[in-house]
Design an enzyme around this catalytic site. Structure first.
Site, PDB file in Angstrom:
ATOM      1  N   SER A 141      60.868  11.937  58.809  1.00 53.49           N
ATOM      2  CA  SER A 141      60.399  11.717  60.171  1.00 53.49           C
ATOM      3  C   SER A 141      60.115  13.035  60.896  1.00 53.49           C
ATOM      4  O   SER A 141      59.394  13.871  60.373  1.00 53.49           O
ATOM      5  CB  SER A 141      61.430  10.854  60.893  1.00 53.49           C
ATOM      6  OG  SER A 141      60.794  10.172  61.923  1.00 53.49           O
ATOM      7  N   LYS A 156      58.117  16.354  59.421  1.00 58.13           N
ATOM      8  CA  LYS A 156      57.097  17.251  59.996  1.00 58.13           C
ATOM      9  C   LYS A 156      57.585  18.689  59.789  1.00 58.13           C
ATOM     10  O   LYS A 156      56.828  19.597  59.447  1.00 58.13           O
ATOM     11  CB  LYS A 156      56.913  16.977  61.496  1.00 58.13           C
ATOM     12  CG  LYS A 156      56.696  15.491  61.893  1.00 58.13           C
ATOM     13  CD  LYS A 156      56.470  15.320  63.398  1.00 58.13           C
ATOM     14  CE  LYS A 156      56.974  14.017  64.027  1.00 58.13           C
ATOM     15  NZ  LYS A 156      56.372  12.783  63.638  1.00 58.13           N
ATOM     16  N   TRP A 175      54.240   2.714  63.109  1.00 57.68           N
ATOM     17  CA  TRP A 175      54.228   3.776  64.114  1.00 57.68           C
ATOM     18  C   TRP A 175      53.773   5.107  63.476  1.00 57.68           C
ATOM     19  O   TRP A 175      53.125   5.922  64.107  1.00 57.68           O
ATOM     20  CB  TRP A 175      55.651   3.905  64.677  1.00 57.68           C
ATOM     21  CG  TRP A 175      55.880   4.859  65.778  1.00 57.68           C
ATOM     22  CD1 TRP A 175      56.712   5.942  65.751  1.00 57.68           C
ATOM     23  CD2 TRP A 175      55.306   4.839  67.089  1.00 57.68           C
ATOM     24  NE1 TRP A 175      56.693   6.591  66.959  1.00 57.68           N
ATOM     25  CE2 TRP A 175      55.831   5.931  67.804  1.00 57.68           C
ATOM     26  CE3 TRP A 175      54.391   3.986  67.723  1.00 57.68           C
ATOM     27  CZ2 TRP A 175      55.484   6.220  69.116  1.00 57.68           C
ATOM     28  CZ3 TRP A 175      54.038   4.275  69.039  1.00 57.68           C
ATOM     29  CH2 TRP A 175      54.581   5.375  69.716  1.00 57.68           C
ATOM     30  N   HIS A 219      61.206   2.370  58.752  1.00 57.97           N
ATOM     31  CA  HIS A 219      61.288   3.821  58.901  1.00 57.97           C
ATOM     32  C   HIS A 219      62.652   4.329  58.430  1.00 57.97           C
ATOM     33  O   HIS A 219      63.652   4.158  59.131  1.00 57.97           O
ATOM     34  CB  HIS A 219      61.092   4.120  60.391  1.00 57.97           C
ATOM     35  CG  HIS A 219      60.942   5.553  60.717  1.00 57.97           C
ATOM     36  ND1 HIS A 219      59.878   6.304  60.295  1.00 57.97           N
ATOM     37  CD2 HIS A 219      61.730   6.388  61.436  1.00 57.97           C
ATOM     38  CE1 HIS A 219      60.001   7.534  60.753  1.00 57.97           C
ATOM     39  NE2 HIS A 219      61.134   7.615  61.438  1.00 57.97           N
TER      40      HIS A 219
HETATM   41  C1  GCU Z   1      60.022   8.948  67.062  1.00 54.96           C
HETATM   42  C2  GCU Z   1      58.787   9.793  67.121  1.00 54.96           C
HETATM   43  C3  GCU Z   1      58.255  10.136  65.738  1.00 54.96           C
HETATM   44  C4  GCU Z   1      59.357  10.699  64.889  1.00 54.96           C
HETATM   45  C5  GCU Z   1      60.539   9.757  64.893  1.00 54.96           C
HETATM   46  C6  GCU Z   1      61.773  10.296  64.174  1.00 54.96           C
HETATM   47  O1  GCU Z   1      59.710   7.677  66.617  1.00 54.96           O
HETATM   48  O2  GCU Z   1      57.838   9.102  67.870  1.00 54.96           O
HETATM   49  O3  GCU Z   1      57.220  11.086  65.829  1.00 54.96           O
HETATM   50  O4  GCU Z   1      58.888  10.938  63.599  1.00 54.96           O
HETATM   51  O5  GCU Z   1      60.952   9.534  66.218  1.00 54.96           O
HETATM   52  O6  GCU Z   1      61.932  11.478  64.022  1.00 54.96           O
HETATM   53  O7  GCU Z   1      62.595   9.463  63.797  1.00 54.96           O
END
Ligand code: GCU
Length: 669
Positions: A519, A523, A610, A645
């Site tokens: 997540s 990144k 998402w 997720h």
């Molecule tokens: C949120 C955010 C995402 C990210 C995620 C996470 O949903 O919008 O961009 O990847 O958190 O880190 O769990």
């Protein structure tokens, strides 16, 4: 939703204009008798808002940290010279004088307005007010001109996870605290005929907008960006009677969307000071419909900015890759400093027989400065049944080192340690265990190194006051510039510092360290891999927007949403691309291409819409073309898991298979 928002703004603008027309240009002299909350509100932005609107504001702020009405009153009785007096004069010059008495400050100007407030944690407790406020007011009245007006500075409620003992006064609930402050401030204003400066409501309005909880830096003080800005906007309207909407003062590091929301929320608070207003300034609804994806052309990774085609791997490595890297650095993640010269390591704890003898656990302090005020506590886990150094996965964790495993030997941070992060959510042992299938990792001959993101930069918009950034500010700066590192770049920088340590650890094969993350940390794993080519392989799990998803598709999370919800993640320049994705000089497939030719794993999950699985797949397919151009086939592995997720053993199997294939058989070299 967009129409509703436009309508709201139009109405607000109209109301604002109505006020502006009747307002007179003049000089206003205002003295705050406060504490750090008045410091947040008046010592910056307020004079500038006036300047941009033709109003000259002379400001005095009588500051003592945490000062209550009781202490102000006692100071008045005893003429105590305990205050720091901040004075902003007509020309905007700011001076600080120490050891000032109330008497001196009151005599310093013919004040038009004097303001009072209670210490934030007592603000909603009426029993803490008297006889102090009454006495203080009497004292002040005797020392200012007859026409001086008195205003009440309404303080604001804390963030839900604040580390502040006073939050217990309100059952640790933001709503309870807000309601209590409203009740009391209304009573006090009625009793003394004070005008109100409704910052508490303005801040609460803002929290209800797309700015969300990104208002305070430590859960109670306002952050130096939109937090302090909205307080000043509220003061501005309250003391001048003029609208702040459309005010042309542009405060550094507050971006357009934040400015619009802050002005509207401050303005609404003036209209409705003791309860929140619903301005409809909420996140736009996500699009999941392929038919609604805007038309776009993906930038070609193999074409230089000047339009020239890349014709050889050498040209990629020597020209195009550096060019692309520099663009991502400048426009998205921000430039990070190198290795700090004072960095040093200490073995803090070693458990040779953890997990029933299967593994050795080490905790290593990676200190960034001599004072050891900032450090990573790196947990290093290696299998005991393997001879020699092991290839190792290095990934940041969400829930602390002790969240990774139930193993009791992992140190639980003390409360004091959490406090260095500001706001906090206590770690719970083993809470994220399923995300780190340790037994599998160890039995397949891999090590694992991990640390908490809090160690490098706690994950909220504190305006870069609580993480590593402050160690590197130069020339009186206190905020990264628009092209300097945000939080994700800082986390990635932390990954490199952890790798610096791993290179010194004889149990680790530092030529085979894999950058991994899920997540937001996925990144981060990508940016760590792009910026530090010592990482032998990269794994990005469900990283979505700002990770592996194509930004131009704007499916699920968009650049508008991510930058407003997490303003600290990317650098200031990235805000230029909100609702403007086509202007990006790159897209995310090119971030993946920066990893080439090192093995890369990308994962999505079917229900994780998402993160836009289709966009994630598209980026990996496009990146693979660069790998192939460079002569490397099958080095980008994409998989999609059934479900939501998360990162689980099923995903890790792909990652370890890939590592087996390339790192265990020296093909990566
Ligand atoms: C949120 C955010 C995402 C990210 C995620 C996470 O949903 O919008 O961009 O990847 O958190 O880190 O769990």
């Amino acid at each position: 939703m967009k129409t509703l928002r436009t309508l709201c703004l139009a109405v607000l603008l109209f109301l604002g204009l109505a006020l502006t027309v009747s307002a007179q240009e003049k000089t206003i002299k205002v003295l705050a008798i406060g504490n750090s909350f008045s410091m947040d509100a008046v010592e910056q932005n307020l004079h500038e808002l006036g300047e941009a609107d033709g109003v000259n504001i002379i400001i005095g702020d009588m500051y003592i940290g945490g000062c209550s009405l009781e202490r102000h009153f006692n100071n008045s009785v005893n003429n105590t010279a305990d205050y720091q007096y901040c004075k902003i004069s007509a020309d905007g010059k700011k001076t600080y004088t120490q050891n000032v008495t109330l008497e001196t400050a009151l005599a310093d100007e013919q004040w038009d307005i004097v303001t009072f407030q209670q210490a934030s944690h007592y603000s909603g407790q009426i029993e803490t007010y008297e006889p102090y406020l009454k006495g203080l007011l009497k004292y002040v009245k005797a020392r200012v001109p007859a026409g001086t007006k008195f205003f009440w500075h309404q303080t604001w409620a804390y963030a839900p996870n604040v580390v502040h003992d006073g939050f217990a006064n309100y059952g640790c609930s933001q709503k309870t605290m807000y309601d209590a402050i409203m009740k009391v401030s209304k009573k006090i204003c009625a009793k003394y005929k004070f005008s109100v400066i409704p910052v508490g409501t303005a801040v609460q309005n803002l929290r209800g907008s797309y700015v969300e909880e990104n208002v305070t830096r430590d859960g109670f003080h306002l952050n130096h960006t939109v937090g302090r800005y909205i307080a000043a906007c509220t003061w501005y309207e309250a003391i001048t009677g003029r609208t702040v909407i459309g005010n042309s003062y542009v405060t550094p590091f507050v971006f357009h969307d934040q400015e619009v929301a802050a002005q509207a929320c401050a303005h609404a608070a003036i209209q409705n000071p003791f309860s929140t207003s619903d301005l409809g300034l909420t996140r736009p609804a996500p699009n999941y419909d392929e038919a609604m994806v805007p038309e776009f052309t993906l930038p070609d990774a193999l074409t230089m900015q000047n339009g020239e085609k890349v014709t050889s791997p050498e040209q990629w490595f020597n020209q195009r890759r550096p060019e692309l890297y520099a663009l991502f650095e400048k426009e998205m993640f921000g430039r990070a400093p190198g290795k700090p010269s004072e960095m040093h390591f200490k073995l803090l704890k070693q458990t040779p027989d953890a997990l029933g003898g299967k593994a050795t656990f080490k905790e290593v302090g990676i200190y960034f400065n001599k004072e050891e005020s900032q450090y990573i506590r790196l947990l290093v886990i290696v299998p005991n049944n393997v001879q020699g150094p092991v290839p190792t996965f290095l990934g940041i964790n969400f829930a602390g080192n002790m969240g990774v495993t139930l193993e009791e030997c992992v140190t639980e941070p003390e409360r004091a340690e959490y406090s260095r992060f500001g706001r906090y959510t206590p770690y719970v042992r083993g809470t994220n265990e399923r995300r780190w299938p340790l037994e599998d990792i160890l039995s397949r001959g891999y090590g694992l190194a991990t640390f908490s993101r809090d160690d490098v930069d706690p994950d909220w918009d504190d305006s870069f006051t609580n993480g590593v950034h402050k160690l590197f500010y130069k020339d009186g700066k206190s905020h990264p510039e628009a092209d300097e590192w945000g939080t994700i770049a800082a986390w990635a920088w932390g990954m490199s510092r952890a790798l610096d340590y791993l290179q010194t650890d004889p149990d680790i094969d530092a030529t085979k360290v894999i950058s991994i993350g899920h997540s937001r940390l996925g990144k981060t794993a990508l940016w760590a891999g792009a910026s530090d080519q010592r990482f032998a392989m990269v794994v990005s799990n469900d990283s979505g927007c700002g990770g592996t998803a194509i930004s131009r598709r704007a499916v699920g999370e968009t650049l508008e949403v991510i930058n407003n919800a997490f303003p600290h993640w990317f650098c200031g320049n990235f805000k230029k691309y909100i609702r403007n994705e086509n202007a990006l000089p790159f897209d995310q497939h090119e971030l993946l291409a920066l990893i080439a030719p090192r093995p890369l794993c990308v994962a999505s999950a079917t229900e994780d819409l998402w993160a836009d699985p289709t966009g994630e797949k598209m980026a990996s397919d496009e990146a693979e073309k660069v790998y192939e151009f460079l002569g490397y086939k099958d080095r980008v592995d994409y998989h999609v898991r059934e479900g939501g997720h998360d990162i689980v053993a099923f995903d890790w199997k792909f990652y370890m298979d890939m590592a087996d294939k390339y790192l265990k058989s020296d093909q990566a070299k």
